[in-house]
Design a protein around this motif. Structure first.
Motif, PDB file in Angstrom:
ATOM      1  N   ILE A  34      -1.495  -1.710  -8.295  1.00 23.66           N
ATOM      2  CA  ILE A  34      -1.883  -0.758  -7.249  1.00 23.66           C
ATOM      3  C   ILE A  34      -0.963   0.467  -7.264  1.00 23.66           C
ATOM      4  CG2 ILE A  34      -0.484  -1.766  -5.399  1.00 23.66           C
ATOM      5  CD1 ILE A  34      -2.869  -1.217  -3.520  1.00 23.66           C
ATOM      6  N   ASN A  70       0.161   5.678   2.948  1.00 26.58           N
ATOM      7  CA  ASN A  70      -0.834   4.605   2.922  1.00 26.58           C
ATOM      8  C   ASN A  70      -1.901   5.029   1.921  1.00 26.58           C
ATOM      9  OD1 ASN A  70      -2.933   2.802   3.339  1.00 26.58           O
ATOM     10  ND2 ASN A  70      -2.833   2.898   5.582  1.00 26.58           N
ATOM     11  N   LEU A 105      -4.691   3.959   1.138  1.00 27.93           N
ATOM     12  CA  LEU A 105      -6.068   3.916   1.620  1.00 27.93           C
ATOM     13  C   LEU A 105      -6.439   5.182   2.375  1.00 27.93           C
ATOM     14  CD1 LEU A 105      -6.364   0.198   2.826  1.00 27.93           C
ATOM     15  CD2 LEU A 105      -7.070   1.194   0.638  1.00 27.93           C
ATOM     16  N   ILE A 150       0.818  -1.211   0.000  1.00 29.67           N
ATOM     17  CA  ILE A 150       0.000   0.000   0.000  1.00 29.67           C
ATOM     18  C   ILE A 150       0.853   1.262   0.000  1.00 29.67           C
ATOM     19  CG2 ILE A 150      -1.946  -1.110   1.152  1.00 29.67           C
ATOM     20  CD1 ILE A 150      -1.081   0.274   3.715  1.00 29.67           C
ATOM     21  N   ILE A 182      -8.438  -5.486  -2.107  1.00 34.09           N
ATOM     22  CA  ILE A 182      -7.966  -4.121  -1.865  1.00 34.09           C
ATOM     23  C   ILE A 182      -7.582  -3.444  -3.179  1.00 34.09           C
ATOM     24  CG2 ILE A 182      -6.109  -2.770  -0.805  1.00 34.09           C
ATOM     25  CD1 ILE A 182      -6.091  -4.926   1.429  1.00 34.09           C
ATOM     26  N   PHE A 235      -7.687  -5.460   4.892  1.00 40.65           N
ATOM     27  CA  PHE A 235      -6.259  -5.226   5.038  1.00 40.65           C
ATOM     28  C   PHE A 235      -5.826  -5.365   6.496  1.00 40.65           C
ATOM     29  CE2 PHE A 235      -2.378  -2.521   4.775  1.00 40.65           C
ATOM     30  CZ  PHE A 235      -1.715  -3.302   3.851  1.00 40.65           C
TER      31      PHE A 235
END
Length: 527
Positions: free
Chosen positions: A362, A377, A379, A138, A282, A396
């Protein structure tokens, strides 16, 4: 062969001697070789299948064979023979037979499987893939922001190939040295000094990983709970239970700690399979929700895609942390039901390819959506009330529960090797060491909030040493012939690259953490 007293007998050099040895052994000790013999008329009347563990070695091949007592069926003896100065082609004993009988050892007469325990190839694949695409994935969009789009993508591919190669070098080193742990390998090559250096960096890598996982849980679960139960979160009880500190403590004490008490990494294969599935979810959520969120949260319209940037070495630290799993590769290798180099190399290749593809997806998508706003991060770039992203955050966090114990196993092994290497296993000591490790990481997770800094420091300082310096250095030490030759040039280049990354990435990451307001203010205000 080996007699019941453990003495060495001369290996048969002809079919006649082999038949005589077989009759003598069966009459005197009544031991049967577990692997069935096969006949090849083109070679001789009798051929012994000695259950080769591998056919990949440039210098030395170590093969094992076991004997079963015909009276009680228990495995009594295990012997090893070593063939030197053989290349990979010449050392291929029976590749088809090795692949066909992957899960069991077979009795010669009845040809029935004798289960030996351990993890299957699929279980090991999930464990290794989970170790590679763990918490660091991530942070890859942030790594591309640091290095620039083109350089960042190229570095992900190059470092993935380098990790694949060094993992195979590390396994080959294990065969050449006869060592079954990373610490044992380094001590065998460089003595006590090497052991201490390896233990420091390996412990720092495992500890940094454990702390990073806790920080991720603190970044994700509290906001998921507030989004799912807003009315409860407005009460005094809800604010306490949903707080970052309480969630982290609950995660470590009641979830990560019990799993960390496992002694065998193979037992975590089912949870690792879930972690791989969660990681795919994710990635899908980032791809789907990126274009849907408020435009104010995304990159500004017309903002350029930076092709090359100045934070190359910080980015290398993050990418290295994301891919490096060398510190727990020995346990995954050893947990294979039949730990041959052939089988382990297949696990490495498949796991690395899957991890690389997932990382590129990603990293590229995350950076394209947010560009200069990309956080450590990815997210955290999404709003707290986004349903699909909250599901991804939950998955996650659960992924961290399955990855945390693997790092604990590594850290615990380091302590055992340094302080209790000549002592028998003690459950009391096992529990105490695990408890202390989890408690220390709990304290770090409660006090440190910035994930990007943790990834940069851990990757730059520890991961580069374990992945790019030690494996080729051990191979150079173990291989025969001159240490500086065309054969060892790739290994020397890898060592130079590792030292460069370790020094520059660590220094620049510390400087970035000290002077950057972003690095000091990325923690969400959830107490």
């Amino acid at each position: 062969m080996f007699s019941s007293a453990g003495k060495h007998h001369k290996l048969p050099t002809s079919s006649a001697e082999a038949d005589q040895a077989s009759v003598a052994d069966s009459g005197a000790t009544q031991h049967d070789v577990l692997w069935p013999t096969e006949r090849d008329s083109s070679v001789s009347n009798t051929a012994y299948e000695l259950a080769p563990h591998d056919r990949h070695s440039s210098e030395s091949i170590s093969s094992s064979f076991m004997f079963r007592d015909s009276m009680d069926g228990s495995i009594e003896h295990a012997g090893h023979f070593r063939l030197r100065n053989m290349d990979a082609a010449g050392s291929s004993f029976s590749a088809d037979h090795s692949r066909d009988r992957t899960d069991h050892v077979y009795d010669r007469e009845s040809d029935t499987p004798v289960h030996t325990g351990g993890a299957s190839m699929i279980s090991s694949f999930f464990n290794l893939t989970n170790a590679i695409v763990g918490a660091g994935v991530i942070g890859l969009p942030y790594a591309i922001r640091q290095a620039g789009f083109i350089i960042g993508v190229l570095m992900i591919i190059v470092l993935a190939l380098l990790v694949d190669w060094t993992l195979r070098v590390l396994a080959l080193n294990s065969k050449l040295s006869g060592q079954q742990t990373y610490q044992g390998l380094v001590e065998h090559c460089f003595g006590r000094t090497g052991l201490l250096a390896n233990s420091f960096f390996q412990g720092a890598m495992a500890g940094g990983g454990m702390a990073s996982f806790i920080v991720i849980v603190g970044d994700t679960l509290p906001h998921v709970l507030f989004a799912l139960m807003p009315s409860v979160g407005q009460t005094g009880f809800g604010q306490f239970v949903f707080s970052r500190r309480f969630v982290i403590a609950f995660f470590v004490i009641f979830m990560a700690y019990p799993l960390s008490l496992y002694r065998d990494v193979g037992k975590l294969s089912k949870t690792s399979a879930f972690a791989v599935v969660a990681m795919c979810t994710i990635i899908a959520s980032v791809i789907i929700e990126g274009p849907r969120i408020d435009s104010e949260l995304r990159a500004e319209r017309g903002s350029p895609v930076v092709l090359a940037n100045t934070g190359v070495f910080q980015a290398v630290g993050i990418i290295t942390f994301a891919f490096v799993c060398h510190h727990n590769s020995f346990m995954i290798y050893g947990s294979l039901r039949k730990p041959t180099l052939n089988r382990y190399f297949e696990v490495i290749h498949i796991s690395t390819v899957i991890a690389t593809v997932a990382s590129l997806i990603i990293a590229i998508i995350g950076y394209i959506y947010f560009r200069e706003k990309t956080q450590g991060n990815i997210l955290n770039n999404f709003p707290q009330d986004n349903l699909l992203i909250n599901i991804a955050r939950s998955l996650f966090a659960l992924n961290m529960i399955t990855t945390f114990p693997m790092e604990t196993l590594v850290a615990r092994e380091v302590i055992d090797q340094l302080m209790f290497r000549n002592q028998e296993f003690s459950m009391k000591r096992h529990v105490i060491i695990t408890t202390v490790l989890c408690a220390l990481c709990l304290v770090v997770g409660e006090t440190v909030c910035n994930l990007g800094v943790l990834l940069e420091l851990t990757g730059g300082l520890s991961a580069s040493f374990l992945a790019f310096i030690l494996p080729p250095a051990c191979y150079i030490k173990l291989c025969s012939g001159p240490k500086l030759s065309w054969k060892t040039v790739p290994h020397w280049l890898c060592i130079c690259f590792g030292f460069t990354v370790m020094v520059l990435s660590t220094v620049l990451s510390i400087r970035h953490a000290v002077v950057s307001q972003e690095a000091n203010g990325s923690c969400w205000n959830v107490q």
